[in-house]
Design a protein around this motif. Structure first.
Motif, PDB file in Angstrom:
ATOM      1  N   GLN A 113       0.810  -1.223   0.000  1.00  0.00           N
ATOM      2  CA  GLN A 113       0.000   0.000   0.000  1.00  0.00           C
ATOM      3  C   GLN A 113       0.840   1.268   0.000  1.00  0.00           C
ATOM      4  O   GLN A 113       0.310   2.367   0.074  1.00  0.00           O
ATOM      5  N   ARG A 114       2.167   1.124  -0.061  1.00  0.00           N
ATOM      6  CA  ARG A 114       3.104   2.249  -0.085  1.00  0.00           C
ATOM      7  C   ARG A 114       3.061   3.071   1.198  1.00  0.00           C
ATOM      8  O   ARG A 114       3.395   4.256   1.190  1.00  0.00           O
ATOM      9  N   ILE A 115       2.648   2.446   2.264  1.00  0.00           N
ATOM     10  CA  ILE A 115       2.668   3.121   3.557  1.00  0.00           C
ATOM     11  C   ILE A 115       4.054   2.974   4.184  1.00  0.00           C
ATOM     12  O   ILE A 115       4.575   3.903   4.796  1.00  0.00           O
ATOM     13  N   ALA A 116       4.642   1.808   4.014  1.00  0.00           N
ATOM     14  CA  ALA A 116       5.946   1.524   4.610  1.00  0.00           C
ATOM     15  C   ALA A 116       7.077   1.890   3.661  1.00  0.00           C
ATOM     16  O   ALA A 116       6.979   1.677   2.451  1.00  0.00           O
ATOM     17  N   SER A 117       8.164   2.430   4.220  1.00  0.00           N
ATOM     18  CA  SER A 117       9.409   2.585   3.468  1.00  0.00           C
ATOM     19  C   SER A 117      10.166   1.265   3.493  1.00  0.00           C
ATOM     20  O   SER A 117      10.588   0.750   2.469  1.00  0.00           O
ATOM     21  N   LYS A 118      10.347   0.741   4.693  1.00  0.00           N
ATOM     22  CA  LYS A 118      10.988  -0.563   4.848  1.00  0.00           C
ATOM     23  C   LYS A 118      10.468  -1.210   6.123  1.00  0.00           C
ATOM     24  O   LYS A 118      10.466  -0.605   7.194  1.00  0.00           O
ATOM     25  N   VAL A 119      10.020  -2.448   5.991  1.00  0.00           N
ATOM     26  CA  VAL A 119       9.563  -3.238   7.127  1.00  0.00           C
ATOM     27  C   VAL A 119      10.667  -4.227   7.487  1.00  0.00           C
ATOM     28  O   VAL A 119      11.119  -5.004   6.638  1.00  0.00           O
ATOM     29  N   VAL A 120      11.110  -4.182   8.736  1.00  0.00           N
ATOM     30  CA  VAL A 120      12.109  -5.133   9.220  1.00  0.00           C
ATOM     31  C   VAL A 120      11.443  -6.043  10.249  1.00  0.00           C
ATOM     32  O   VAL A 120      10.833  -5.561  11.213  1.00  0.00           O
ATOM     33  N   LEU A 121      11.542  -7.339   9.997  1.00  0.00           N
ATOM     34  CA  LEU A 121      10.970  -8.336  10.906  1.00  0.00           C
ATOM     35  C   LEU A 121      12.018  -8.729  11.942  1.00  0.00           C
ATOM     36  O   LEU A 121      13.137  -9.125  11.590  1.00  0.00           O
ATOM     37  N   LYS A 122      11.668  -8.595  13.203  1.00  0.00           N
ATOM     38  CA  LYS A 122      12.552  -9.038  14.270  1.00  0.00           C
ATOM     39  C   LYS A 122      12.253 -10.494  14.554  1.00  0.00           C
ATOM     40  O   LYS A 122      11.144 -10.846  14.965  1.00  0.00           O
ATOM     41  N   ILE A 123      13.257 -11.335  14.343  1.00  0.00           N
ATOM     42  CA  ILE A 123      13.039 -12.777  14.454  1.00  0.00           C
ATOM     43  C   ILE A 123      13.782 -13.360  15.647  1.00  0.00           C
ATOM     44  O   ILE A 123      13.249 -14.183  16.380  1.00  0.00           O
ATOM     45  N   GLY A 124      15.027 -12.929  15.865  1.00  0.00           N
ATOM     46  CA  GLY A 124      15.810 -13.451  16.977  1.00  0.00           C
ATOM     47  C   GLY A 124      15.912 -12.487  18.133  1.00  0.00           C
ATOM     48  O   GLY A 124      15.331 -11.402  18.122  1.00  0.00           O
ATOM     49  N   ASP A 125      16.649 -12.901  19.159  1.00  0.00           N
ATOM     50  CA  ASP A 125      16.824 -12.086  20.350  1.00  0.00           C
ATOM     51  C   ASP A 125      17.871 -11.008  20.103  1.00  0.00           C
ATOM     52  O   ASP A 125      18.748 -11.147  19.246  1.00  0.00           O
ATOM     53  N   ASP A 126      17.792  -9.930  20.895  1.00  0.00           N
ATOM     54  CA  ASP A 126      18.830  -8.911  20.846  1.00  0.00           C
ATOM     55  C   ASP A 126      20.137  -9.507  21.338  1.00  0.00           C
ATOM     56  O   ASP A 126      20.157 -10.344  22.232  1.00  0.00           O
ATOM     57  N   ARG A 127      21.238  -8.999  20.779  1.00  0.00           N
ATOM     58  CA  ARG A 127      22.528  -9.534  21.234  1.00  0.00           C
ATOM     59  C   ARG A 127      22.914  -8.907  22.565  1.00  0.00           C
ATOM     60  O   ARG A 127      22.454  -7.862  22.938  1.00  0.00           O
TER      61      ARG A 127
END
Length: 343
Positions: A329-343
């Motif tokens: 829908q051109r709402i997002a510039s870039k979607v990043v999926l968080k999959i793992g834990d923070d380091r």
């Protein structure tokens, strides 16, 4: 583990339960931290023309823009890679065709793309060739590191268009690739104009990044909006709209370069007579060489505030389909999926 997969040659994706992969010879097992949704993923989800070769790999896990941690190594891989934070080039070579055997891997005829011809990173784990991995600096946020692959595409487009300081450059299409191209062209010292259509949120992201010459053709026709800028030294088309190719050539100066990086759903018509008389060039731009990856990793590390501002949405893998909808829908510039834990 849960994986977001393309299951059949038709529109749609499915979450499926899959076994954790095991690295083969020359591979590493990566625990995915972040994976970004790409325009290619959207094309695959919608099943637009050009991805028919995927059928023989289905069901296949999508996702080729990612970062993560090496957990284990397959036979023949230096175990020192274990524990390293990496991203990886998604284009894998076969090692068996005559080009690979002669050392000319760039012309490999048996390439498979991670997330296209082999399983990708929209899952907890992914296996990739060790030779495709690039170790990340500890200072680089892993969500921003997931932008490495698309930014190498942007860098290749800027190089293909031969952008240099003092030039006037038009970028058509303000999706993430267009945004990255604009940022890298500006870093080269060029004056950049970015054009979109009904792209308010994405143009706003560029405005926040310091760009002034932003045009939405939903408000002003392309010809009228560009008239004040005169002819451009280079035009980089990142919209994937065939009808825009001739208008791009019309605003390109004599002997200028039109670099096409957008993926087009059908052929484009070109006024070849005008092209010849104007001595213009049309160049395609796609995959960047390995050396560009380390350059982009350094750029991301040095510009984390700027680049982090282009990530419009951070979502868990379970909400990936919402991310696809936002992107389409051109709402997002870039979607990043968080999959793992923070380091």
């Amino acid at each position: 583990m849960q994986a977001l997969q393309k299951v059949r040659p038709a529109a749609g994706l499915e979450f499926r339960s899959c076994a954790e992969p095991v690295p083969e010879a020359g591979e590493v097992l990566v625990k995915v931290h972040s994976a970004a949704i790409c325009g290619t993923d959207i094309h695959i989800a919608e099943w637009t023309p050009g991805y028919e070769s995927m059928e023989k790999a289905m069901p296949v896990t999508l996702g080729h823009e990612f970062s993560g941690t090496v957990m284990t190594t397959g036979p023949g891989v230096d175990p020192a890679l274990v524990g390293k934070q990496i991203t990886a080039r998604p284009s894998t070579t076969c090692g068996q065709c005559r080009f690979c055997l002669s050392g000319d891997e760039d012309n490999c005829t048996g390439r498979k793309g991670v997330g296209i011809g082999r399983n990708g990173a929209f899952a907890e784990f992914v296996c990739v060739p060790a030779k495709n991995c690039h170790v990340l600096p500890d200072s680089l946020d892993l969500a921003i590191a997931a932008l490495t692959e698309p930014m190498t595409v942007c860098a290749e487009a800027v190089a293909t268009a031969e952008v240099s300081a003092g030039q006037k450059v038009l970028v058509v299409g303000p999706g993430f690739i267009g945004q990255g191209i604009a940022i890298l062209a500006r870093a080269k010292g060029a004056e950049v104009v970015v054009l979109g259509r009904q792209d308010g949120p994405r143009l706003s992201a560029l405005r926040a990044a310091g760009f002034e010459h932003l045009i939405d053709t939903a408000d002003t026709p392309m010809g009228e909006a560009l008239a004040e800028h005169g002819a451009f030294d280079a035009v980089i088309e990142a919209a994937g709209v065939p009808a825009l190719i001739n208008p791009c050539l019309q605003v390109l100066k004599k002997r200028g370069i039109l670099a096409v990086v957008g993926i087009h759903p059908r052929p484009a018509e070109v006024d070849l007579t005008r092209l010849v008389r104007m001595h213009q060039q049309i160049r395609g731009s796609y995959r960047a060489p390995a050396r560009t990856w380390d350059e982009i990793i350094d750029f991301l590390d040095q510009n984390q505030g700027l680049m982090g501002g282009l990530i419009s949405h951070h979502l868990p893998l379970a909400e990936a389909m919402d991310g696809f909808a936002l992107s389409k829908q051109r709402i997002a510039s870039k979607v990043v999926l968080k999959i793992g834990d923070d380091r």
